[in-house]
Motif scaffolding. Structure first.
Motif, PDB file in Angstrom:
ATOM      1  N   GLY A 153       0.480   7.736 -14.194  1.00 54.54           N
ATOM      2  CA  GLY A 153       1.038   6.543 -15.127  1.00 54.54           C
ATOM      3  C   GLY A 153       2.215   5.507 -14.613  1.00 54.54           C
ATOM      4  O   GLY A 153       2.882   5.250 -15.090  1.00 54.54           O
ATOM      5  N   ILE A 154       3.054   5.631 -13.035  1.00 57.48           N
ATOM      6  CA  ILE A 154       4.093   5.335 -12.545  1.00 57.48           C
ATOM      7  C   ILE A 154       3.994   4.071 -12.604  1.00 57.48           C
ATOM      8  O   ILE A 154       4.935   3.695 -12.277  1.00 57.48           O
ATOM      9  N   VAL A 155       2.546   2.948 -12.989  1.00 60.26           N
ATOM     10  CA  VAL A 155       2.578   0.929 -12.575  1.00 60.26           C
ATOM     11  C   VAL A 155       1.773   1.115 -13.380  1.00 60.26           C
ATOM     12  O   VAL A 155       0.372   1.290 -13.228  1.00 60.26           O
ATOM     13  N   ALA A 210       7.485   6.882  -6.285  1.00 57.39           N
ATOM     14  CA  ALA A 210       6.981   6.379  -7.805  1.00 57.39           C
ATOM     15  C   ALA A 210       8.448   5.695  -8.234  1.00 57.39           C
ATOM     16  O   ALA A 210       8.158   4.363  -8.739  1.00 57.39           O
ATOM     17  N   SER A 211       9.443   6.255  -8.112  1.00 55.10           N
ATOM     18  CA  SER A 211      10.899   5.025  -8.819  1.00 55.10           C
ATOM     19  C   SER A 211      10.386   4.026  -6.753  1.00 55.10           C
ATOM     20  O   SER A 211      10.981   3.012  -7.605  1.00 55.10           O
ATOM     21  N   ASN A 212      10.117   4.331  -6.606  1.00 53.17           N
ATOM     22  CA  ASN A 212      10.174   3.372  -5.419  1.00 53.17           C
ATOM     23  C   ASN A 212       8.655   2.019  -5.532  1.00 53.17           C
ATOM     24  O   ASN A 212       9.009   0.927  -5.513  1.00 53.17           O
ATOM     25  N   VAL A 213       8.047   2.974  -6.528  1.00 54.11           N
ATOM     26  CA  VAL A 213       6.263   1.808  -7.164  1.00 54.11           C
ATOM     27  C   VAL A 213       7.190   0.840  -7.947  1.00 54.11           C
ATOM     28  O   VAL A 213       6.443  -0.324  -7.580  1.00 54.11           O
ATOM     29  N   GLN A 214       8.337   1.390  -8.808  1.00 53.48           N
ATOM     30  CA  GLN A 214       8.657   0.393  -9.403  1.00 53.48           C
ATOM     31  C   GLN A 214       9.444  -0.298  -8.932  1.00 53.48           C
ATOM     32  O   GLN A 214       9.464  -1.813  -9.794  1.00 53.48           O
ATOM     33  N   GLU A 215       9.621  -0.111  -8.349  1.00 49.24           N
ATOM     34  CA  GLU A 215      10.867  -1.335  -7.508  1.00 49.24           C
ATOM     35  C   GLU A 215      10.179  -2.986  -7.412  1.00 49.24           C
ATOM     36  O   GLU A 215      10.707  -4.123  -7.602  1.00 49.24           O
ATOM     37  N   PHE A 228       6.678  12.564  -5.138  1.00 50.67           N
ATOM     38  CA  PHE A 228       6.570  12.028  -5.095  1.00 50.67           C
ATOM     39  C   PHE A 228       7.357  11.500  -7.020  1.00 50.67           C
ATOM     40  O   PHE A 228       7.731   9.353  -6.447  1.00 50.67           O
ATOM     41  N   GLU A 229       7.859  11.805  -7.138  1.00 45.53           N
ATOM     42  CA  GLU A 229       8.918  11.131  -8.102  1.00 45.53           C
ATOM     43  C   GLU A 229      10.083  10.310  -7.411  1.00 45.53           C
ATOM     44  O   GLU A 229       9.884   9.315  -8.038  1.00 45.53           O
ATOM     45  N   VAL A 278       1.214  -1.302   0.330  1.00 42.77           N
ATOM     46  CA  VAL A 278       0.173  -0.139  -0.010  1.00 42.77           C
ATOM     47  C   VAL A 278       1.064   1.389   0.297  1.00 42.77           C
ATOM     48  O   VAL A 278       1.883   2.088   0.858  1.00 42.77           O
ATOM     49  N   VAL A 279       0.343   1.974  -0.930  1.00 46.20           N
ATOM     50  CA  VAL A 279       1.301   3.982  -1.107  1.00 46.20           C
ATOM     51  C   VAL A 279       0.676   4.278  -0.934  1.00 46.20           C
ATOM     52  O   VAL A 279      -0.599   4.287  -1.889  1.00 46.20           O
ATOM     53  N   ILE A 280       1.319   5.951   0.370  1.00 49.11           N
ATOM     54  CA  ILE A 280       0.748   6.727   0.015  1.00 49.11           C
ATOM     55  C   ILE A 280       1.409   7.567  -0.679  1.00 49.11           C
ATOM     56  O   ILE A 280       2.521   7.768  -0.216  1.00 49.11           O
ATOM     57  N   ALA A 281       0.943   7.873  -1.880  1.00 48.11           N
ATOM     58  CA  ALA A 281       1.835   9.080  -2.470  1.00 48.11           C
ATOM     59  C   ALA A 281       0.875  10.162  -3.678  1.00 48.11           C
ATOM     60  O   ALA A 281       0.583  10.142  -4.005  1.00 48.11           O
TER      61      ALA A 281
END
Length: 608
Positions: A554-556, A529-534, A525-526, A516-519
């Motif tokens: 559209g980060i993921v 977003a990198s962590n979400v991609q990981e 944010f950016e 669960v990502v609170i962003a």
């Protein structure tokens, strides 16, 4: 929380209005009043201070009207005074109001150009003038109210009494609760079932955007689109209303839904919305310009509120802060020579570790302050300064409305501290207070996401573990979101600063791990977003709480999206807390746990 009550009867109602208001004293108030129709004409009685003052006034200046409305007020716009007490009135109507009208300044300026003269400093009075204007234009009462409601911004509930209309009350709600009831030849409305419990065991709770028309022998309810609708009847004995869930399944859900209202009243304790200036609650005096450092301490959810508070004080007031879990604070023996204020956060005001930490700080010669929800509590009595959160009784063990009210209090205090220190200039102060006034409306919009969150909870309930990630203001929310989930659903959950993902937690990511990502689309944010991609690269299931801009980035692909309204950064901890509460709540329901009284937990931890 202000209180509303209304009665249509065949016998005098003034004394019963006052008695009903006494049942709402638990909400907190600083003035009270009633209005009735005497021979068809509007008559008011209002008094500052305790309800006993109003009762004395009503006893000395008898009212014989058989229809009326009553109110207990907690000041948001304007100081506590008779002039600012409700009901507010024009020659055509009287009304009472809970909540905040965000755009009242613009509406007031419009009315003043037309010659309107105002007797109070409140936002409420503009609603009276707006409806009066529509009545003067020839609209019937219901239609006049509907026209005006469409122009109001904010979260509120309203009740109207019309001159010459001895069989008509109108109530409306958007964000703040309102109930209607039926008795033997009588009709009632009130803030909740507690107010109505002496009169009836037949209650309907209005839903978001509803308008109710009460007449003798009939209640007609219209939804936000103007269509006539039926709302379910709730029946209970009078005493049961003392612990009434309303039309909610659990106290926790009810308390989540109360947040727009209680946030507005907490804000009113720290901000004079008439001037847009911050203030300290009554009888409190701290000069933050002389505070070099603040020591913050709390337990559980209160600790996460204090963590947000550290961000607030350091960013907006430029005061460095230390933060400790209360159970560690007094044993760590930290040097406190440059600390000028120790600030403690507690819902109950009785938390043993927090109380012990406060006593330790006092023993070290520090000035102490407490943010508490129970002003008669031990912590409130022993602290040098008390800042109330005004959330009202919180029955559910898992804290919801108390947490967001703590955040509101901390945000307002940080702005006040910034003003005292010259970091925030007067124009910026007014901008900040207007932003804070948007919180009730935005909280209400967050609650409207419940359907999507309930659907999401069905997947969450199949999991055994979960990670919560956030940066900046969202990091404490990741901790709080994880705590809520494990408290009431018993799913193991951990919250992390998103930047710490690569330092261990990433080892847990696989296709069975929800993250669960609170962003919100803020300065962090950016990076988030990198962590979400990981996470996505390792097959993790991503649930993203963000805003429209964040969703559009559209980060993921394939993430579950919960899209909140856009808002300034200072509000994100307050508003984003609500969908996290709803996620925990609905997941717990899917798991079949005891939501209000989860195993092994107590509401107030009074032992170390």
């Amino acid at each position: 929380m202000c209180g509303i009550v209304g009665i249509i009867s065949r016998k005098p109602v003034a004394d019963r209005l006052v008695d009903a208001l006494k049942r709402l004293e638990y909400r907190g108030y600083d003035s009270a009043g009633v209005a009735t129709l005497e021979n068809g004409r509007l008559t008011r009685r209002r008094a500052e201070g305790k309800l006993s003052n109003l009762a004395t006034l009503v006893g000395e200046q008898q009212l014989d009207g058989t229809i009326g409305i009553g109110h207990t007020r907690w000041a948001t716009h304007g100081v506590p005074s008779v002039a600012n007490a409700h009901p507010h009135a024009t020659k055509r109507l009287a009304l009472v109001h809970n909540g905040i009208i965000e755009n009242y300044r613009e509406l007031k300026a419009e009315l003043e150009t037309e010659g309107a003269v105002f007797e109070s400093q409140t936002d409420t009075e503009i609603v009276a003038h707006l409806v009066t204007r529509e009545l003067e234009r020839g609209l019937p009462p219901k239609e006049a109210v509907q026209v005006v409601l469409a122009r109001l911004e904010g979260a509120f509930s309203l009740a109207f009494l019309f001159d010459g209309e001895e069989e008509l009350l109108i109530g409306a709600r958007r964000g703040s609760p309102l109930a209607v009831g039926e008795g033997e030849g009588e009709m009632f409305l009130g803030s909740d079932g507690i107010a109505l419990s002496p009169f009836t065991d037949t209650v309907r709770y209005l839903e978001e955007g509803d308008l109710a028309v009460l007449e003798h022998g009939r209640i007609t309810i219209f939804d936000q689109h103007g269509a006539e609708v039926t709302r379910a009847v709730k029946r209970a004995g009078g005493k049961a209303f003392y612990v009434d869930k309303g039309n909610h399944r659990h106290f926790m859900q009810k308390e989540i839904y109360e947040q727009p209202e209680v946030l507005s009243h907490t804000l009113g304790a720290f901000v004079d919305m008439t001037t847009g200036r911050t203030r300290l609650p009554k009888d409190q005096a701290i000069d933050f310009s002389k505070v070099r450092r603040i020591a913050l301490s709390a337990c559980g959810t209160g600790f996460y509120a204090a963590l947000v508070g550290r961000y607030y004080f350091e960013r907006y007031a430029r005061i460095p802060c230390d933060l400790d879990v209360a159970s560690e604070f007094r044993y760590r023996e930290s040097p406190l020579a440059d600390v000028d204020l120790a600030l403690f956060v507690s819902q109950s005001g009785e938390t043993a570790d927090t109380l012990a930490s406060l006593r330790y700080a006092k023993g070290e010669g520090l000035a102490t302050a407490a943010i508490v929800n129970v002003e008669e509590s031990t912590i409130a009595r022993e602290a040098d300064h008390v800042f109330p959160t005004l959330a009202g009784p919180e029955i559910g063990v898992a804290s919801t409305k108390a947490f967001t009210c703590q955040l509101m209090a901390l945000a307002a205090l940080a702005i006040k501290a910034g003003v005292d220190r010259g970091v925030i200039l007067p124009e910026r102060e007014i901008e900040f207070t207007r932003i804070l006034a948007e919180a009730p409306r935005l909280a209400n919009e967050a609650i409207r996401l419940e359907g999507a969150i309930e659907a999401l909870s069905r997947k969450m309930a199949t999991k055994k573990h979960a990670l919560f990630l956030g940066r900046g203001f969202s990091y404490p929310l990741a901790l709080e979101g994880a705590l809520k989930l494990k408290e009431i659903s018993y799913i193991h959950a951990e919250g992390y600063a998103a930047g710490e993902l690569k330092h261990g937690p990433i080892a847990l990511i696989d296709e069975t791990m929800p993250v669960v990502v609170i962003a919100p689309h803020d300065r962090s944010f950016e990076k988030t977003a990198s962590n979400v991609q990981e996470v996505a690269a390792r097959g993790g299931e991503i649930v993203l709480f963000t805003d429209a801009k964040g969703a559009a980035s559209g980060i993921v692909d394939g993430a579950e999206l919960i899209v909140l309204p856009d808002m300034p950064e200072i509000l994100t901890p307050i508003v984003y807390a609500i969908p996290l509460q709803l996620l925990a709540y609905h997941t717990a329901i899917q798991m079949g746990t005891d939501v209000d009284q989860p195993r092994n937990l107590a509401k107030s931890v009074t032992v170390e």
